[in-house]
Design an enzyme around this catalytic site. Sequence first.
Site, PDB file in Angstrom:
ATOM      1  N   SER A 121       0.848  -1.191   0.000  1.00  9.36           N
ATOM      2  CA  SER A 121       0.000   0.000   0.000  1.00  9.36           C
ATOM      3  C   SER A 121       0.887   1.247   0.000  1.00  9.36           C
ATOM      4  CB  SER A 121      -0.961  -0.028   1.189  1.00  9.36           C
ATOM      5  OG  SER A 121      -1.951   0.954   1.053  1.00  9.36           O
ATOM      6  N   ASP A 144      -8.317  -5.754  -5.552  1.00 14.42           N
ATOM      7  CA  ASP A 144      -7.979  -4.622  -4.695  1.00 14.42           C
ATOM      8  C   ASP A 144      -8.945  -3.466  -4.948  1.00 14.42           C
ATOM      9  OD1 ASP A 144      -6.789  -2.543  -3.270  1.00 14.42           O
ATOM     10  OD2 ASP A 144      -4.756  -3.147  -3.806  1.00 14.42           O
ATOM     11  N   HIS A 190      -6.938  -5.919  -0.982  1.00 18.26           N
ATOM     12  CA  HIS A 190      -5.870  -4.942  -0.751  1.00 18.26           C
ATOM     13  C   HIS A 190      -4.816  -5.510   0.203  1.00 18.26           C
ATOM     14  CE1 HIS A 190      -3.785  -1.227  -0.581  1.00 18.26           C
ATOM     15  NE2 HIS A 190      -4.066  -0.999   0.685  1.00 18.26           N
TER      16      HIS A 190
END
Length: 535
Positions: free
Chosen positions: A182, A402, A449
């Site tokens: 991320s 995601d 994610h």
Amino acid sequence: MRSVLFCAVPALVLGLLLPPVSAQQSCDSLTGLKLNHATVTSAVLAPEGPVAVPGPAQANPPTAPARCVVKGTARPTADSEIKFEVWMPASGWNGKYRQGGNGGWAGSIPTQSLIEPVRRGYATAVTDDGHEGSDAAWSIGHPEKLVDFGHRAVHQTSVQAKEILRGFYGKDASRSYFFGCSDGGREALMEAQRYADDFDGIIAGAPANDWSHHFTGFVWNEQALLKNADSAIPPAKLPLIQNAALAACDALDGVKDGLVEDPRACRFDPSILACKDSGQTECLTPGQLEALRKIYAGPTNPRTGARIYPGYPPGTEAGPGGWAAWITPAAPEKAIQFRFGNTYYGQAVFEDPKWDFRTLNFDSDVAFGDQKAGVHLNSNNPDLRSFRARGGKLIQYHGWGDAAIAPLGSIEYYEKVRSFLGRFPDARSDASKPVQDFYRLFMVPGMGHCGGGVGPNSFGNRPGADMDPEHDVFSALEQWVEQGKAPEKLIGTGTVVGQPGKKLTRPLCPYPQVAKYKGTGDPDTAASFACVAAE
């Protein structure tokens, strides 16, 4: 001759009395270590046992071995206050260093990222990225703190942590690694681009590397879903959308299993879900259909028509941790995407907490954001020549499910690197070799994610994970850096979609290859698939 012997003997005796330069020092002595632009604020030997991590209390908290815990603060500028934490195994150090990344806007020490590396025998460190708080309010009136968050804090932590472990162990680390997902993936690519000498091997998971455009996409989705009362898509309608997308695209990889291997090949037209009359409920209203198309397409510049950022692909809309959390919750104001989009523009760009997302100009305001904040936050420079020349190895991965960071962005960045290095060879390295000689990208069907979602979404870096390089992405990186053996594939594990008690394994192929069913064998087993060129 006598005088020579007379002088030599005391020197020999003195040498025996002094500690060797490579001797390990006591942990608490590190509080007196002299660092450049940084200070050690505490150094404590922590015993083996449970570790308190941020978040709700856990019934069975994770444990870590005995370690020297060092906390420090770096101040490379007058307005910088970069806090970092270093853990060093009290015994059994493997001689290597591994640094972890952050998430979101950072703003705290991610203690949980230190546990697994120190279990593996690594000296390890993390940082708060130079501020406290989970939004970007700290950036208002503090341009240097934006630079710290953008890239300087991670680099400073690398520099200071290596000095600290040298002070503790009496020698340098033999290898250095970085692992982030991320925002941590953004940091990972930033290190490869700006500070090529910091790490020998880097893993960039789901990188938010096109930060200024990525967060523009959040506002795009917010405007689309809140355009009027007819536009919001309630979570209850997400299964309807996902089932229609899977009906159109699930079998493209040769097997119908609830997973879309490569959504780029999907030709799903959501208009088949349009409501035919006002009494229907299992359908999409005109406003919802328009919003859905915009989410799939991504933001565009109204003046030029150019796409600003990729949209989100079909096939995992209703997945766990998916659109219902990030994009289309029952209460739109609680959408995670909206919070990030508003803090980026309202705080980091315009420095106006009262900024209204409805006013964003997708031409001039985006350009201003690129110039003011993006120059510090974006890690989308394709020039990785210095990293490649020094022998660095980079693994990137991204889940196709995601809902936070558009997965197509990872492919677009990889292609930018490939194109750039093809045009601008580097005399310091063999430019005739393909990009995959030092950089490999793995796209993961169904994964959300940084993990979660459905399908083969687990491939290591978890407590008790199989350390086989095929099953553990970090072990694959170690093998590549230290033995020169590149990962030809990873094996992802998970459960069969719709059958949580049944195990699934699937090869994760290096882009541009995809996994395709061979036509025979158990479709829930990796051996029944081959990595082939995408059609």
